[in-house]
Write a protein that holds these residues in place. Structure first.
Motif, PDB file in Angstrom:
ATOM      1  N   LEU A 106       0.689  -1.326   0.126  1.00 28.99           N
ATOM      2  CA  LEU A 106       0.174   0.100  -0.140  1.00 28.99           C
ATOM      3  C   LEU A 106       0.878   1.235  -0.142  1.00 28.99           C
ATOM      4  CD1 LEU A 106      -2.760  -1.239   2.235  1.00 28.99           C
ATOM      5  CD2 LEU A 106      -3.077  -0.308   0.202  1.00 28.99           C
ATOM      6  N   GLN A 107       1.774   0.967   0.666  1.00 26.01           N
ATOM      7  CA  GLN A 107       2.885   2.393   0.860  1.00 26.01           C
ATOM      8  C   GLN A 107       3.492   2.609  -0.873  1.00 26.01           C
ATOM      9  OE1 GLN A 107       5.610   0.802   3.301  1.00 26.01           O
ATOM     10  NE2 GLN A 107       5.290   2.615   4.867  1.00 26.01           N
ATOM     11  N   GLN A 108       3.715   1.380  -1.583  1.00 26.93           N
ATOM     12  CA  GLN A 108       4.145   1.543  -2.783  1.00 26.93           C
ATOM     13  C   GLN A 108       2.928   2.043  -3.765  1.00 26.93           C
ATOM     14  OE1 GLN A 108       6.033  -2.032  -4.401  1.00 26.93           O
ATOM     15  NE2 GLN A 108       6.923  -2.219  -2.279  1.00 26.93           N
ATOM     16  N   LEU A 109       1.729   1.919  -3.442  1.00 21.08           N
ATOM     17  CA  LEU A 109       0.690   2.567  -4.246  1.00 21.08           C
ATOM     18  C   LEU A 109       0.452   3.836  -3.710  1.00 21.08           C
ATOM     19  CD1 LEU A 109      -1.945  -0.262  -4.122  1.00 21.08           C
ATOM     20  CD2 LEU A 109      -0.623   0.153  -5.790  1.00 21.08           C
ATOM     21  N   THR A 110       1.192   4.463  -2.870  1.00 17.99           N
ATOM     22  CA  THR A 110       1.184   5.775  -2.599  1.00 17.99           C
ATOM     23  C   THR A 110       0.220   6.261  -1.479  1.00 17.99           C
ATOM     24  OG1 THR A 110       0.146   6.888  -4.229  1.00 17.99           O
ATOM     25  CG2 THR A 110       2.420   6.598  -4.522  1.00 17.99           C
ATOM     26  N   VAL A 111      -0.618   5.339  -0.723  1.00 20.87           N
ATOM     27  CA  VAL A 111      -1.833   5.515  -0.284  1.00 20.87           C
ATOM     28  C   VAL A 111      -1.622   5.658   1.498  1.00 20.87           C
ATOM     29  CG1 VAL A 111      -3.476   4.859  -1.901  1.00 20.87           C
ATOM     30  CG2 VAL A 111      -2.760   3.180  -0.163  1.00 20.87           C
TER      31      VAL A 111
ATOM     32  N   GLU B 137       1.616   9.604   9.213  1.00 22.50           N
ATOM     33  CA  GLU B 137       0.654   9.338  10.490  1.00 22.50           C
ATOM     34  C   GLU B 137       0.468   7.980  10.408  1.00 22.50           C
ATOM     35  OE1 GLU B 137      -0.044  11.684   8.278  1.00 22.50           O
ATOM     36  OE2 GLU B 137       0.317  13.816   9.212  1.00 22.50           O
ATOM     37  N   LEU B 138      -0.002   7.271   9.254  1.00 19.50           N
ATOM     38  CA  LEU B 138      -0.465   5.957   9.231  1.00 19.50           C
ATOM     39  C   LEU B 138       0.833   5.066   9.476  1.00 19.50           C
ATOM     40  CD1 LEU B 138      -2.872   5.912   6.245  1.00 19.50           C
ATOM     41  CD2 LEU B 138      -3.455   5.322   8.482  1.00 19.50           C
ATOM     42  N   ASP B 139       1.794   5.512   9.031  1.00 18.80           N
ATOM     43  CA  ASP B 139       3.250   4.805   9.138  1.00 18.80           C
ATOM     44  C   ASP B 139       3.663   4.758  10.776  1.00 18.80           C
ATOM     45  OD1 ASP B 139       3.157   4.105   6.657  1.00 18.80           O
ATOM     46  OD2 ASP B 139       4.738   5.488   6.029  1.00 18.80           O
TER      47      ASP B 139
ATOM     48  N   GLY C  15       3.795  -4.615  20.622  1.00 21.35           N
ATOM     49  CA  GLY C  15       3.592  -6.198  20.684  1.00 21.35           C
ATOM     50  C   GLY C  15       2.716  -6.568  19.446  1.00 21.35           C
ATOM     51  N   ALA C  16       2.111  -5.796  18.812  1.00 18.23           N
ATOM     52  CA  ALA C  16       1.204  -6.316  17.596  1.00 18.23           C
ATOM     53  C   ALA C  16       1.999  -7.163  16.884  1.00 18.23           C
ATOM     54  CB  ALA C  16       0.551  -4.983  16.961  1.00 18.23           C
ATOM     55  N   LEU C  17       1.372  -8.304  16.139  1.00 19.43           N
ATOM     56  CA  LEU C  17       1.899  -9.033  15.485  1.00 19.43           C
ATOM     57  C   LEU C  17       2.136  -8.488  14.064  1.00 19.43           C
ATOM     58  CD1 LEU C  17       0.395 -12.212  17.152  1.00 19.43           C
ATOM     59  CD2 LEU C  17       2.555 -11.446  17.521  1.00 19.43           C
ATOM     60  N   GLY C  18       1.254  -7.728  13.730  1.00 16.62           N
ATOM     61  CA  GLY C  18       1.558  -6.999  12.282  1.00 16.62           C
ATOM     62  C   GLY C  18       0.440  -5.870  12.335  1.00 16.62           C
ATOM     63  N   ALA C  19       0.699  -4.954  11.344  1.00 17.32           N
ATOM     64  CA  ALA C  19      -0.238  -3.742  11.132  1.00 17.32           C
ATOM     65  C   ALA C  19      -0.322  -3.321   9.808  1.00 17.32           C
ATOM     66  CB  ALA C  19       0.028  -2.997  12.117  1.00 17.32           C
ATOM     67  N   LYS C  20      -1.378  -2.625   9.490  1.00 12.71           N
ATOM     68  CA  LYS C  20      -1.551  -1.955   8.115  1.00 12.71           C
ATOM     69  C   LYS C  20      -2.441  -0.929   8.164  1.00 12.71           C
ATOM     70  CE  LYS C  20      -3.996  -4.091   5.034  1.00 12.71           C
ATOM     71  NZ  LYS C  20      -5.464  -3.668   5.126  1.00 12.71           N
ATOM     72  N   LEU C  21      -2.379  -0.248   7.004  1.00 10.77           N
ATOM     73  CA  LEU C  21      -3.585   0.874   7.064  1.00 10.77           C
ATOM     74  C   LEU C  21      -4.745   0.175   6.528  1.00 10.77           C
ATOM     75  CD1 LEU C  21      -4.264   1.794   3.614  1.00 10.77           C
ATOM     76  CD2 LEU C  21      -2.196   2.496   3.920  1.00 10.77           C
ATOM     77  N   SER C  22      -5.901   0.791   6.711  1.00 10.20           N
ATOM     78  CA  SER C  22      -6.893  -0.016   6.381  1.00 10.20           C
ATOM     79  C   SER C  22      -8.099   0.945   5.724  1.00 10.20           C
ATOM     80  CB  SER C  22      -7.568  -0.525   7.605  1.00 10.20           C
ATOM     81  OG  SER C  22      -8.965  -1.367   7.164  1.00 10.20           O
ATOM     82  N   GLY C  23      -8.333   0.677   4.682  1.00  9.57           N
ATOM     83  CA  GLY C  23      -9.415   1.421   3.800  1.00  9.57           C
ATOM     84  C   GLY C  23      -8.809   2.103   2.710  1.00  9.57           C
ATOM     85  N   GLY C  24      -9.249   3.588   2.315  1.00  9.20           N
ATOM     86  CA  GLY C  24      -8.661   4.303   1.381  1.00  9.20           C
ATOM     87  C   GLY C  24      -7.327   4.814   1.478  1.00  9.20           C
ATOM     88  N   GLY C  25      -6.989   4.941   2.807  1.00  8.96           N
ATOM     89  CA  GLY C  25      -5.522   5.243   3.319  1.00  8.96           C
ATOM     90  C   GLY C  25      -5.175   6.960   3.223  1.00  8.96           C
ATOM     91  N   ARG C  26      -4.219   7.509   3.328  1.00 11.23           N
ATOM     92  CA  ARG C  26      -3.758   8.863   3.281  1.00 11.23           C
ATOM     93  C   ARG C  26      -4.071   9.365   4.903  1.00 11.23           C
ATOM     94  NH1 ARG C  26      -3.886  10.172  -2.207  1.00 11.23           N
ATOM     95  NH2 ARG C  26      -2.135   8.841  -3.030  1.00 11.23           N
ATOM     96  N   GLY C  27      -5.138   9.059   5.373  1.00  9.64           N
ATOM     97  CA  GLY C  27      -5.431   9.231   6.815  1.00  9.64           C
ATOM     98  C   GLY C  27      -6.414   8.186   7.226  1.00  9.64           C
ATOM     99  N   GLY C  28      -7.384   8.516   8.072  1.00 11.00           N
ATOM    100  CA  GLY C  28      -8.394   7.586   8.415  1.00 11.00           C
ATOM    101  C   GLY C  28      -7.662   6.454   9.414  1.00 11.00           C
ATOM    102  N   ASN C  29      -8.027   5.185   8.849  1.00 12.58           N
ATOM    103  CA  ASN C  29      -7.534   4.117   9.977  1.00 12.58           C
ATOM    104  C   ASN C  29      -6.458   3.213   9.700  1.00 12.58           C
ATOM    105  OD1 ASN C  29      -9.696   3.893  12.537  1.00 12.58           O
ATOM    106  ND2 ASN C  29     -10.674   4.630  10.593  1.00 12.58           N
ATOM    107  N   MET C  30      -5.900   2.582  10.696  1.00 13.33           N
ATOM    108  CA  MET C  30      -4.996   1.559  10.559  1.00 13.33           C
ATOM    109  C   MET C  30      -5.582   0.388  11.429  1.00 13.33           C
ATOM    110  SD  MET C  30      -3.368   1.502  13.572  1.00 13.33           S
ATOM    111  CE  MET C  30      -2.001   0.601  13.243  1.00 13.33           C
TER     112      MET C  30
END
Ligand code: MEV
Length: 307
Positions: A241-246, A250-252, A262-277
């Motif tokens: 998703l980073q490569q898609l530029t979204v 703040e998300l990173d 301690g999370a086992l993994g994480a990512k942005l969720s949805g359209g990106g640029r802001g919003g949720n991870m």
């Protein structure tokens, strides 16, 4: 008549899903939209929707208004040319433009409550179709995943234009959602990805294929009761998703904070640029990961159990 609809979160495959690749999404019942439709003594259709500062008459809204257009589309679908006098109250705890499907949830709950009040309750399939039409008016080229998860209120493995597939969880697992608090309309990030896809077609097609693989493996892991694999799959999906530029700084930052806590993994969720991870966590560390997200600047967190 009353109706309610949940929020949603995408686990894997956002953006790639617009290009016919599979994605996984689940409802989030900790947040919801409630709609109540009542007969009114004064003429016209009065709408009260405090979350978007709307307190007024349907006839005073522009025809493409996000909420007004849902009502007008439904009247058209039901062949109602002279609507009765109504009061419509909409209350939502789903943050707007945050990737949790607030728009689709308002549409679903509104169409259900209003069609039932007008003695013509629409079946799920028609609710889903109509909300997808409305999503197209406001979001350009949506995949249809938001309206589908929210209408059916079930985990879905979604491929655009294909029959709805729900999936079962072999073992429940826990997700922490962190909201950057930065409003990010999906339409913009989806439009930007489209422009880049046109310019860099091969590279973007390859990224979408890699994301599709992750969605497929994630579904198998969830169904076979091995959710522990999801963390690494989320990390890989976030990089793509980073490569898609979204993604965004703040998300990173929230993604890194979750993993450090301690999370086992994480990512942005949805359209990106802001919003949720989202972060995949052991149940016991959910609270400390949520706390770490707040310390790293998240405006709010939601802990949700899937399955
Ligand atoms: C938005 O929730 C998910 C996107 O993939 C857009 C869509 O599927 O319509 C970014």
């Amino acid at each position: 008549m009353k109706s309610s609809a949940p929020g949603k979160v995408i686990l894997f495959g956002e953006h790639a899903v617009v290009y016919n690749r599979p994605a996984l999404a689940v409802p989030v019942n900790q947040v919801c939209v409630d709609v109540e439709v009542l007969d009114s003594d004064s003429a016209g259709v009065f709408i009260d929707a405090p979350m978007v500062n709307l307190h007024g008459e349907l006839s005073a809204l522009p025809p493409d208004h996000a909420i007004g257009s849902v009502i007008l589309n439904l009247f058209q679908r039901l062949n109602i040319s002279a609507p009765p006098a109504l009061n419509i109250n909409i209350v939502s705890s789903i943050p707007v433009a945050a990737g949790l499907g607030s728009g689709a949830a308002v549409s679903v709950a509104l169409i259900r409550a209003l069609s039932a009040h007008l003695k013509n309750p629409l079946p799920d399939e028609q609710v889903n179709d109509l909300v997808f039409e409305i999503e197209k008016l406001h979001h350009g080229t949506p995949s249809g995943i938001d309206n589908t998860v929210i209408t059916y209120n079930q985990p879905v493995y979604f491929i655009k234009g294909q029959p709805i597939e729900t999936f079962k969880t072999g073992k429940p697992f826990t997700i922490v959602i962190g909201d950057t608090g930065i409003p990010a309309p999906t339409k913009e990030s989806v439009g930007d990805v489209r422009r880049l896809w046109i310019k860099n077609n091969n590279a973007f097609e390859n990224i979408f294929n890699e994301i599709a693989q992750l969605s497929l493996i994630a579904r198998r892991s969830i169904e076979s009761g091995k959710p522990e694999l999801l963390g690494e799959l989320m990390n890989q999906n976030h990089e793509l998703l980073q490569q898609l530029t979204v993604s965004s700084p703040e998300l990173d930052r929230l993604v890194t904070a979750a993993k450090t806590a301690g999370a086992l993994g994480a990512k942005l969720s949805g359209g990106g640029r802001g919003g949720n991870m989202i972060a995949f966590v052991e149940k016991e560390s959910a609270e400390s990961v949520a706390q770490a997200l707040l310390s790293a600047g998240a405006k709010r967190t939601i802990v949700t159990e899937v399955g």
